[in-house]
Scaffold this motif. Structure first.
Motif, mmCIF file in Angstrom:
data_model
loop_
_atom_site.group_PDB
_atom_site.id
_atom_site.type_symbol
_atom_site.label_atom_id
_atom_site.label_comp_id
_atom_site.label_asym_id
_atom_site.label_seq_id
_atom_site.Cartn_x
_atom_site.Cartn_y
_atom_site.Cartn_z
ATOM 1 N N LYS A 45 -23.435 4.143 -17.307
ATOM 2 C CA LYS A 45 -23.263 3.200 -16.200
ATOM 3 C C LYS A 45 -23.780 1.852 -16.665
ATOM 4 N N ILE A 46 -23.038 0.813 -16.352
ATOM 5 C CA ILE A 46 -23.412 -0.538 -16.751
ATOM 6 C C ILE A 46 -23.542 -1.382 -15.492
ATOM 7 N N LYS A 47 -24.654 -2.094 -15.401
ATOM 8 C CA LYS A 47 -24.889 -2.946 -14.243
ATOM 9 C C LYS A 47 -24.625 -4.390 -14.642
ATOM 10 N N CYS A 48 -23.782 -5.062 -13.870
ATOM 11 C CA CYS A 48 -23.480 -6.460 -14.189
ATOM 12 C C CYS A 48 -24.612 -7.359 -13.711
ATOM 13 N N THR A 49 -24.484 -8.636 -13.982
ATOM 14 C CA THR A 49 -25.504 -9.621 -13.638
ATOM 15 C C THR A 49 -25.936 -9.523 -12.176
ATOM 16 N N TRP A 50 -24.995 -9.352 -11.288
ATOM 17 C CA TRP A 50 -25.326 -9.372 -9.856
ATOM 18 C C TRP A 50 -25.320 -7.969 -9.258
ATOM 19 N N ASN A 51 -25.669 -6.954 -10.062
ATOM 20 C CA ASN A 51 -25.911 -5.565 -9.644
ATOM 21 C C ASN A 51 -24.677 -4.740 -9.312
ATOM 22 N N PHE A 52 -23.503 -5.236 -9.599
ATOM 23 C CA PHE A 52 -22.277 -4.454 -9.482
ATOM 24 C C PHE A 52 -22.328 -3.420 -10.616
ATOM 25 N N THR A 53 -22.034 -2.153 -10.330
ATOM 26 C CA THR A 53 -22.135 -1.114 -11.351
ATOM 27 C C THR A 53 -20.747 -0.638 -11.778
ATOM 28 N N VAL A 54 -20.565 -0.493 -13.076
ATOM 29 C CA VAL A 54 -19.300 -0.052 -13.660
ATOM 30 C C VAL A 54 -19.550 1.197 -14.497
ATOM 31 N N ILE A 55 -18.619 2.132 -14.413
ATOM 32 C CA ILE A 55 -18.662 3.319 -15.264
ATOM 33 C C ILE A 55 -17.571 3.142 -16.312
ATOM 34 N N PRO A 56 -17.957 2.850 -17.567
ATOM 35 C CA PRO A 56 -16.940 2.631 -18.595
ATOM 36 C C PRO A 56 -16.181 3.916 -18.916
ATOM 37 N N GLU A 57 -14.938 3.743 -19.336
ATOM 38 C CA GLU A 57 -14.097 4.896 -19.674
ATOM 39 C C GLU A 57 -14.505 5.548 -20.982
ATOM 40 N N LEU A 58 -15.045 4.758 -21.896
ATOM 41 C CA LEU A 58 -15.478 5.271 -23.200
ATOM 42 C C LEU A 58 -16.862 4.743 -23.538
ATOM 43 N N LYS A 59 -17.549 5.461 -24.416
ATOM 44 C CA LYS A 59 -18.767 4.940 -25.019
ATOM 45 C C LYS A 59 -18.371 4.351 -26.364
ATOM 46 N N VAL A 60 -19.119 3.370 -26.819
ATOM 47 C CA VAL A 60 -18.820 2.706 -28.083
ATOM 48 C C VAL A 60 -18.678 3.721 -29.212
ATOM 49 N N SER A 61 -19.512 4.741 -29.221
ATOM 50 C CA SER A 61 -19.481 5.750 -30.292
ATOM 51 C C SER A 61 -18.184 6.558 -30.312
ATOM 52 N N ASP A 62 -17.414 6.533 -29.232
ATOM 53 C CA ASP A 62 -16.171 7.300 -29.140
ATOM 54 C C ASP A 62 -14.916 6.471 -29.422
ATOM 55 N N VAL A 63 -15.082 5.202 -29.746
ATOM 56 C CA VAL A 63 -13.938 4.303 -29.937
ATOM 57 C C VAL A 63 -13.314 4.499 -31.315
ATOM 58 N N ASN A 64 -11.991 4.644 -31.310
ATOM 59 C CA ASN A 64 -11.206 4.618 -32.542
ATOM 60 C C ASN A 64 -10.457 3.297 -32.519
ATOM 61 N N ILE A 65 -10.889 2.328 -33.331
ATOM 62 C CA ILE A 65 -10.283 0.991 -33.235
ATOM 63 C C ILE A 65 -8.812 0.987 -33.610
ATOM 64 N N ASP A 66 -8.343 2.001 -34.322
ATOM 65 C CA ASP A 66 -6.920 2.072 -34.665
ATOM 66 C C ASP A 66 -6.041 2.195 -33.423
ATOM 67 N N GLU A 67 -6.621 2.604 -32.310
ATOM 68 C CA GLU A 67 -5.875 2.758 -31.062
ATOM 69 C C GLU A 67 -5.784 1.462 -30.258
ATOM 70 N N PHE A 68 -6.439 0.389 -30.737
ATOM 71 C CA PHE A 68 -6.522 -0.851 -29.969
ATOM 72 C C PHE A 68 -5.991 -2.039 -30.759
ATOM 73 N N ASP A 69 -5.469 -3.008 -30.019
ATOM 74 C CA ASP A 69 -4.913 -4.220 -30.613
ATOM 75 C C ASP A 69 -5.813 -5.430 -30.429
ATOM 76 N N ALA A 70 -6.736 -5.353 -29.482
ATOM 77 C CA ALA A 70 -7.592 -6.499 -29.191
ATOM 78 C C ALA A 70 -8.899 -6.040 -28.555
ATOM 79 N N LEU A 71 -9.896 -6.893 -28.705
ATOM 80 C CA LEU A 71 -11.215 -6.677 -28.120
ATOM 81 C C LEU A 71 -11.506 -7.848 -27.194
ATOM 82 N N ALA A 72 -11.981 -7.572 -25.986
ATOM 83 C CA ALA A 72 -12.337 -8.615 -25.025
ATOM 84 C C ALA A 72 -13.817 -8.466 -24.677
#
Length: 193
Positions: A45-72
């Protein structure tokens, strides 16, 4: 399908992240239909600056960059813990891998600072938050050639910008680079820009 990985640090600014989800999402449903976006972070769970909470779909350790075209990368606030995640080696390594593969990296405001800390902006043009000059000085100390008065700087595959007001423009530039100028103009029109 062109896939964007939205890299979120604890303390990110929700508005800077949401422009990427909206522009890429609008394109998927109303534009040429060729883009998708996946959220990723270091925590469950990630909390933004003003306490809005987001549940990311992936953890960084699970990323295969070959599946992506861009990073934001949205910026965030030091007081909310942004740099603790954004300057972590896992975060920086992911940035380095995207650059090594020549993939687009788009950042808003201080989202440029972890890019700078990763070392990939050394000798390259960039910008970051400009109001008091502190963040631009930090980016310069990472070796970037800071362009202080240009709202958005594109150097090869990397987009940086100098404040939250540039957020939509950065997201649209990313869409244009992933699709086409004509498609981006169409999505802007559909969104009322």
């Amino acid at each position: 399908m062109k896939k964007v990985l939205l890299l979120l640090a604890n303390g990110f600014e929700a508005v800077e992240a949401s422009v990427f989800t909206d522009v890429i999402g609008w394109n998927r449903l109303e534009g040429d239909g060729t883009t998708d976006l996946v959220t990723v972070g270091l925590r469950n769970k990630i909390k933004c600056t003003w306490n809005f909470t987001v549940i990311p779909e992936l953890k960084v350790s699970d990323v295969n960059i070959d599946e992506f075209d861009a990073l934001a990368i949205p910026g965030g606030f030091e007081e909310a813990g942004f740099y603790k995640d954004a300057y972590s080696e896992d975060f920086l390594d992911l940035i380095r891998e995207f650059d090594k593969s020549g993939k687009i990296i788009a950042s808003i405001c201080v989202g440029a600072l972890p890019i700078g800390k990763s070392g990939i902006l050394a000798g390259r043009n960039a910008t970051t938050y400009k109001l008091n000059g502190i963040r631009q000085k930090q980016l310069s100390e990472f070796g970037a050639k800071v362009i202080p008065d240009k709202p958005i700087v594109l150097d090869k595959n990397i987009i940086t910008s100098y404040n939250p007001a540039t957020a939509f423009d950065v997201a649209f530039k990313l869409l244009e680079l992933l699709t086409s100028k004509e498609n981006c103009s169409n999505v802007k029109h559909l969104m009322g820009f």
